[in-house]
Design an enzyme around this catalytic site. Structure first.
Site, PDB file in Angstrom:
ATOM      1  N   LYS A 183       0.828  -1.206   0.000  1.00 29.58           N
ATOM      2  CA  LYS A 183       0.000   0.000   0.000  1.00 29.58           C
ATOM      3  C   LYS A 183       0.872   1.270   0.000  1.00 29.58           C
ATOM      4  O   LYS A 183       2.072   1.213   0.299  1.00 29.58           O
ATOM      5  CB  LYS A 183      -0.947  -0.013   1.216  1.00 29.58           C
ATOM      6  CG  LYS A 183      -1.843  -1.259   1.280  1.00 29.58           C
ATOM      7  CD  LYS A 183      -2.690  -1.428   0.049  1.00 29.58           C
ATOM      8  CE  LYS A 183      -3.879  -2.358   0.157  1.00 29.58           C
ATOM      9  NZ  LYS A 183      -3.723  -3.774   0.382  1.00 29.58           N
TER      10      LYS A 183
HETATM   11  C1  LIG Z   1      -5.053  -4.574   0.968  1.00 26.02           C
HETATM   12  C2  LIG Z   1      -6.531  -4.569   0.900  1.00 26.02           C
HETATM   13  C3  LIG Z   1      -7.345  -5.078   1.932  1.00 26.02           C
HETATM   14  C4  LIG Z   1      -6.845  -5.845   3.103  1.00 26.02           C
HETATM   15  O1  LIG Z   1      -5.793  -5.343   3.741  1.00 26.02           O
HETATM   16  P1  LIG Z   1      -4.730  -6.289   4.508  1.00 26.02           P
HETATM   17  O2  LIG Z   1      -3.944  -5.276   5.265  1.00 26.02           O
HETATM   18  O3  LIG Z   1      -3.945  -7.002   3.474  1.00 26.02           O
HETATM   19  O4  LIG Z   1      -5.487  -7.210   5.390  1.00 26.02           O
HETATM   20  C5  LIG Z   1      -8.707  -4.933   1.817  1.00 26.02           C
HETATM   21  N1  LIG Z   1      -9.268  -4.363   0.756  1.00 26.02           N
HETATM   22  C6  LIG Z   1      -8.530  -3.900  -0.263  1.00 26.02           C
HETATM   23  C7  LIG Z   1      -9.223  -3.239  -1.407  1.00 26.02           C
HETATM   24  C8  LIG Z   1      -7.146  -3.996  -0.236  1.00 26.02           C
HETATM   25  O5  LIG Z   1      -6.437  -3.538  -1.269  1.00 26.02           O
END
Ligand SMILES: *Cc1c(COP(=O)(O)O)cnc(C)c1O
Length: 387
Positions: A183
């Site tokens: 992210k």
């Molecule tokens: C990354 C992500 C998640 C989940 O996040 P994690 O930290 O990997 O549990 C949920 N929704 C979307 C759209 C994501 O890109």
């Protein structure tokens, strides 16, 4: 391969490494003073709304559903084009995901199709901001108001995105972010939830630690089923340093995205592929944080499968990804009677979408190499068109 370009890669500077060392040496490594500092800093970042952090983005959305009191018998409207976490957490609290098709341009849930999916059981609209591009927030909250629904924003990919000059998270109902390694802002793993008031924040704290209501000299009590979803001080220390770097990351991501548009347009033109319907992202430099740069392949105009395009890009040293196939096509969801054919736009885009590399440490030249590689493959497999 030494010059392999992955589809994404996190950046950590020396200050971040020092900050982690400091926590490790301090004697207190799990949730403590660094977490409190990170939450306070995030709260400031989101216009002084309460913020609580969790072990990951998945737990964050789940706890948002729990804070909103969502459970068995409730329906949650969401998009089929997301990381499967989005709908898995809806199932995990006992509620039912209701998938509404996407808009082919934004690739986000088509807000105009939401009203016809609303039933007497609908409680929440849960949009996802794919690649960091938000939905029309005015329309989203007008719908929520009209139909008396809560909104839980899965803004996992939208840290730093905007809506009409307002940062995502500063406005709205419950807003969930992920700090997973891919992210825009990462704590390695982690997430945060922006809440409406102190009461919701206390509820979120309870759900993140076993449902504990009190702990201390006056004994201990648990009144709801909570999990173990706290973020550690090690992760929080990373997040605090990442926040300082975020503005430079954002600028670089936008520069690289601009370059993608320019170089791809030029390369397509030079290859005589003007009539090829390669779909690029919305050029919304005001609102998106450029979490990803995704193209949709015109498979009907090509004699090739997406997987072969990916293999050939990889052979050229270019890492690509698929974000995402339609969730309704997964066995778990098929077994629950969902069908990809119910959301045909999501079905098509889920089959044809491709994420090109985009991360702050990329060089300008990388974009040229990727565009050249992709356009060369498109040219090779282009169907002969009869007129
Ligand atoms: C990354 C992500 C998640 C989940 O996040 P994690 O930290 O990997 O549990 C949920 N929704 C979307 C759209 C994501 O890109």
């Amino acid at each position: 391969m030494s010059n392999f370009i992955p589809f994404t890669r996190p950046s950590f500077n020396q200050e971040t490494i020092d900050a982690v060392s400091e926590v490790l040496r301090s004697g207190w490594v799990t949730s403590g003073p660094k977490l409190a500092e990170f939450e306070a800093t995030l709260s400031q970042y989101f216009g002084n709304r309460p913020v609580r952090c969790f072990a990951n983005g998945t737990a964050t959305i789940k706890i948002a559903l729990q804070v909103a009191g969502i459970g068995v018998g409730d329906e949650v409207i969401t998009t089929p084009i997301s990381w499967v976490a989005t709908s898995n957490v809806i199932l995990s609290v006992g509620a039912k995901p209701v998938f509404v098709d996407i808009d082919p341009i934004t690739r986000n849930i088509d807000l105009n199709k939401i009203p016809s999916a609303i039933t007497s059981k609908t409680r929440v609209i849960l949009p996802v901001y794919l690649a960091g591009l938000p939905v029309d927030m005015d329309l989203l909250y007008a719908l929520a108001k009209k139909y008396h629904l809560r909104v839980i924003e899965d803004a996992a990919q939208a840290f730093g995105s905007q809506w009409n000059g307002n940062r995502i998270g500063r406005i709205g109902d419950l807003v969930s972010f992920s700090f997973q390694a891919n992210k825009n802002l990462t704590t390695v793993e982690g997430g945060c939830l922006v809440l409406n008031n102190a009461k919701e924040a206390r509820l979120a704290e309870k759900f993140r630690l076993q449902g504990l209501t009190r702990q201390g000299m006056d004994g201990m009590d648990v009144d709801v089923l909570g999990g173990k979803d706290n973020l550690t001080d090690v992760n929080a220390a990373i997040g605090l340093e990442q926040l300082k770097q975020l503005p430079s990351y954002q600028t670089r991501r936008a520069q690289l995205a601009r370059l993608y548009f320019d170089v791809l347009h030029a390369a397509l033109k030079m290859a005589g592929l003007d009539s090829l319907k390669l779909e690029l992202p919305v050029e919304d430099f005001a609102n998106t944080n450029w979490h990803m740069f995704q193209v949709v392949l015109p498979l009907e105009q090509l004699n090739v499968a997406r997987s072969q395009v990916m293999t050939e890009l990889k052979d050229l040293g270019i890492g690509v990804g698929v974000h995402y196939p339609a969730i309704t096509g997964f066995t778990l969801y098929k077994n629950l009677d969902y069908k990809t054919s119910d959301t045909p736009i999501a079905e098509r885009i889920g089959r044809s979408i491709l994420t090109l590399p985009l991360f702050p440490a990329m060089a300008d030249e990388d974009i040229g190499r990727i565009a050249k590689g992709l356009v060369g493959i498109l040219q090779k497999y282009r169907k002969i068109e009869r007129s």
